[in-house]
Design a protein around this motif. Structure first.
Motif, PDB file in Angstrom:
ATOM      1  N   GLN A  31      11.276 -16.064  19.716  1.00  0.00           N
ATOM      2  CA  GLN A  31       9.607 -16.583  19.986  1.00  0.00           C
ATOM      3  C   GLN A  31       8.725 -15.935  19.230  1.00  0.00           C
ATOM      4  N   ASN A  32       7.487 -17.299  18.948  1.00  0.00           N
ATOM      5  CA  ASN A  32       6.883 -16.928  17.257  1.00  0.00           C
ATOM      6  C   ASN A  32       5.937 -16.171  17.942  1.00  0.00           C
ATOM      7  N   TYR A  73       9.638 -13.981  14.386  1.00  0.00           N
ATOM      8  CA  TYR A  73      10.362 -14.259  15.471  1.00  0.00           C
ATOM      9  C   TYR A  73      10.888 -13.337  16.794  1.00  0.00           C
ATOM     10  N   GLU A  78      10.263 -13.814   8.657  1.00  0.00           N
ATOM     11  CA  GLU A  78      10.239 -15.114   7.438  1.00  0.00           C
ATOM     12  C   GLU A  78       8.782 -14.732   6.503  1.00  0.00           C
ATOM     13  N   SER A  97       3.249 -15.111  16.056  1.00  0.00           N
ATOM     14  CA  SER A  97       1.288 -15.696  15.886  1.00  0.00           C
ATOM     15  C   SER A  97       1.498 -16.556  17.506  1.00  0.00           C
ATOM     16  N   LYS A  98       2.018 -17.108  17.898  1.00  0.00           N
ATOM     17  CA  LYS A  98       1.882 -17.834  19.171  1.00  0.00           C
ATOM     18  C   LYS A  98       1.722 -17.189  20.836  1.00  0.00           C
ATOM     19  N   ASP A 135      16.506 -10.180   9.008  1.00  0.00           N
ATOM     20  CA  ASP A 135      16.475 -10.264  10.400  1.00  0.00           C
ATOM     21  C   ASP A 135      17.105  -9.243  11.360  1.00  0.00           C
ATOM     22  N   SER A 162      11.597 -11.118   4.130  1.00  0.00           N
ATOM     23  CA  SER A 162      12.301 -11.765   4.891  1.00  0.00           C
ATOM     24  C   SER A 162      13.479 -11.004   4.925  1.00  0.00           C
ATOM     25  N   MET A 212       6.048 -16.103   9.334  1.00  0.00           N
ATOM     26  CA  MET A 212       6.248 -15.743  10.016  1.00  0.00           C
ATOM     27  C   MET A 212       7.328 -14.642  11.142  1.00  0.00           C
TER      28      MET A 212
END
Lengths: 333, 339
Positions: free
Chosen positions: B78-79, B74, B9, B81-82, B38, B36, B72
């Protein structure tokens, strides 16, 4: 030969001495390019296209190459027997070349101008008899050459170093250099294949129009079947140091005869999106122990007993198509 | 629609350009600028573009070789960056990458065995050497190579064989997603055909999804389900293969398809009329304003050089970033009818 050939290679054999023994790289290659004709030489990595071309240019290093057998006639003279000085003269006036990688073909420490001037002066020694070559005259010829390849602001480009140019511009400079001495024959080794498709398309169409205009014969060496189909009239397909098929581009692409050509064409992904064939089974065998008979037989889905025993000669399958395959012997086509 | 495996994204990746004595940042290369897309489970998604379009940067950002400047990513919801030190290992097992040039991506001084053993050791797969050897045996089988190749070195292998080893290495940790960055462009077509078929078989057998990056349009047409066309860090057209190749809308997509050399008459018929012949790809340090393609576009208007085009939906799942997308889409339909 029907018309006068500018390049006529007859039964050329080139061997290399390597650690494992003798590597028989070119095994009886015959090909010709008529004046003004545009011909393609196609094959995959390691099939010997570059060796064939280097031999024709007289720039094959020997050793490691053993003395080549056969004949390479360039404008009627045998390159293999010519003295070095005579070769130099031929290169000045008859033959010219464009390499794949424009960055390594240009010297990074000289400006574009210095390099083109050199080529013009070199050519002048052998061909141009129009009086003394003044600095202004050389400059004029160079500017004209750069303009002909549609480079904007040729004056500025003369003072630039190769690194300051984009890939497409470098390739244009190389084309200008290759054509500046008005050769009769041009060998183009993978021109544009280091470039993006849109730039490649520009370079190829430019090259096509320039050589057509000047009536220059071209031998295009490439692995890209699409480029060949869109650029040349006649094509040679090489496999493992031999020409396996020869004919008009249209015929070969519409109706390939040799199993290798068929396999190769079916391996090309299509814009129409058909599923890809499995490719050609096996791998190119080592030249030190090249297969007997037809060199393609270990990978050929239609191999016969005969194929392993004897080298298939070229046979005519239609007025303009020849193929070296036993499938077409006797039947006639 | 089900949850996509990978969701990107507004991905942005800028590289600083430093200059001078103090290495001050003088500019940024906008390698990827708000991309962006998917990838669905079991899908092959293609990213097409010429050199400098940022497609490899997207790949490297996804596998976390680069950190995104913003945006972002995913993976399975799950993200990325986390990700913490604990969870990144898990992610790296799931997502693997195959690079373009197997000659430089394989260490020449290590045997195939040792190349393939590394990921197993790192991720703690196979407790003993015997067990790892058994796994390597299976891996080689998956990429259709005889087990004796275990003891060879990359220099003894052909280009196609080396790439098979690189694929085996990627498969060693049982990934569910492969990022393939021009995996066949260094190879001859007959070798490429074999590898592509291997990729398709592996996808089916191991339930993989691929992000396939290439500059070869015919190849992407052959294997992908959907693709995005990138130019100077941005996606300009995105859709299914059928949409992109039978009804291309963006002038850049058309230019690319028209410039692709083809080997048959059937393909020539699907080529659009040539759109743009002029111009070269501008530098991503200083991309043209508005739509980056406008200096090369034959139908550019004044607003093209001023405003960024926003996405226009011209068909189901078919997005085009072009100010004139609607009228072009209509014309594209007409053209097909006329053919």
């Amino acid at each position: 030969m029907e018309e006068k050939a500018i390049l006529d290679i007859r039964d050329l054999h080139v061997w290399f001495r390597v650690y494992e023994g003798v590597s028989r790289v070119l095994d009886g290659v015959s090909l010709y390019v008529r004046g003004g004709e545009h011909v393609g030489l196609v094959g995959e990595t390691g099939c010997g296209k570059t060796v064939a071309m280097k031999t024709a240019m007289g720039i094959l290093r020997s050793p490691p190459a053993l003395f080549p057998q056969g004949q390479v006639l360039l404008a009627g003279r045998d390159v293999l027997k010519a003295a070095p000085i005579e070769l130099l003269r031929m290169k000045g006036k008859t033959i010219s070349m464009i390499f794949q990688d424009p960055l390594s073909a240009l010297n990074p420490v000289f400006t574009v101008g210095q390099q083109i001037f050199d080529v013009i002066r070199f050519g002048h020694r052998w061909i141009r008899d129009d009086g003394a070559l003044t600095k202004t005259k050389v400059r004029g010829i160079a500017m004209e050459a750069l303009t002909s390849v549609q480079l904007p602001d040729p004056r500025r480009i003369l003072s630039l170093y190769p690194l300051e140019l984009s890939g497409g511009m470098r390739q244009r400079v190389l084309i200008a250099m290759a054509l500046v001495n008005r050769p009769r024959f041009l060998i183009a080794d993978e021109p544009g294949s280091a470039l993006d498709v849109t730039i490649q398309a520009q370079i190829l169409s430019l090259l096509k129009s320039l050589v057509k205009e000047a009536g220059i014969a071209v031998l295009l060496i490439t692995h890209d079947l699409g480029v060949v189909r869109e650029t040349v009239e006649r094509v040679y397909i090489m496999y493992a140091g031999r020409v396996v098929e020869e004919g008009q581009t249209v015929e070969i692409f519409d109706d390939p005869k040799h199993p290798y050509t068929q396999g190769l064409l079916s391996s090309v992904p299509r814009l129409t999106g058909e599923a890809l064939a499995e490719g050609i089974p096996g791998t190119l065998s080592d030249y030190t122990e090249a297969p007997s008979g037809c060199r393609f037989h270990p990978r050929c889905p239609q191999a016969m007993e005969k194929c392993a025993q004897q080298k298939p000669p070229m046979v005519k399958v239609s007025t303009k198509q020849h193929v070296a395959c036993y499938l077409y012997h006797g039947g006639g086509g | 629609m089900s949850e996509p495996v990978l969701k990107v994204e507004n991905l942005v990746k800028y590289f600083p350009v430093r200059s001078g004595l103090l290495h001050k940042i003088v500019a940024h290369v906008k390698a990827v600028d708000k991309v962006s897309f998917d990838v669905q489970k079991g899908e092959i998604f293609g990213l097409i573009g010429e050199s400098g379009s940022g497609k490899s940067t997207v790949a490297k950002t996804i596998v976390q070789i680069y950190n995104p400047t913003s945006g972002m990513i995913y993976f399975k919801g799950q993200n990325l960056s986390k990700l913490t030190k604990q969870t990144i290992g898990r992610f790296r097992r799931e997502v693997q990458m195959v690079f373009q040039d197997p000659k430089s991506s394989l260490n020449p001084r290590r045997s195939v065995m040792s190349i393939l053993e590394d990921p197993l050791i790192i991720h703690g797969i196979g407790k003993s050497r015997v067990e790892r050897k058994r796994i390597i045996h299976t891996l080689l089988g998956q990429v259709e190579m005889p087990s004796r190749y275990m003891y060879k070195y990359p220099s003894a292998l052909s280009g196609g064989e080396r790439q098979r080893i690189a694929i085996a290495r990627a498969l060693a940790v049982n990934p569910s997603f492969l990022v393939l960055d021009e995996p066949t462009s260094a190879l001859d077509v007959s070798v490429q055909a074999k590898l592509i078929n291997l990729f398709l078989r592996l996808k089916k057998e191991l339930a993989l999804s691929y992000l396939f990056i290439t500059h070869n349009l015919s190849l992407v047409r052959t294997i992908a389900a959907r693709a995005g066309v990138m130019y100077l860090g941005k996606i300009y057209e995105l859709g299914t293969m059928e949409m992109l190749f039978s009804h291309p809308v963006h002038p850049y997509t058309k230019t690319l398809i028209a410039a692709t050399p083809v080997v048959s008459k059937e393909e020539e018929r699907v080529k659009p009329r040539e759109m743009s012949k002029e111009g070269e790809i501008p530098s991503p340090v200083n991309p043209p304003s508005g739509c980056a393609f406008h200096p090369r576009c034959s139908i550019a208007e004044s607003r093209c050089s001023q405003e960024l085009p926003s996405p226009v939906k011209v068909g189901p799942g078919h997005l085009v970033w072009c100010h004139r997308a609607e009228e072009l889409a209509v014309r594209a339909e007409e053209l097909v009818v006329l053919e």
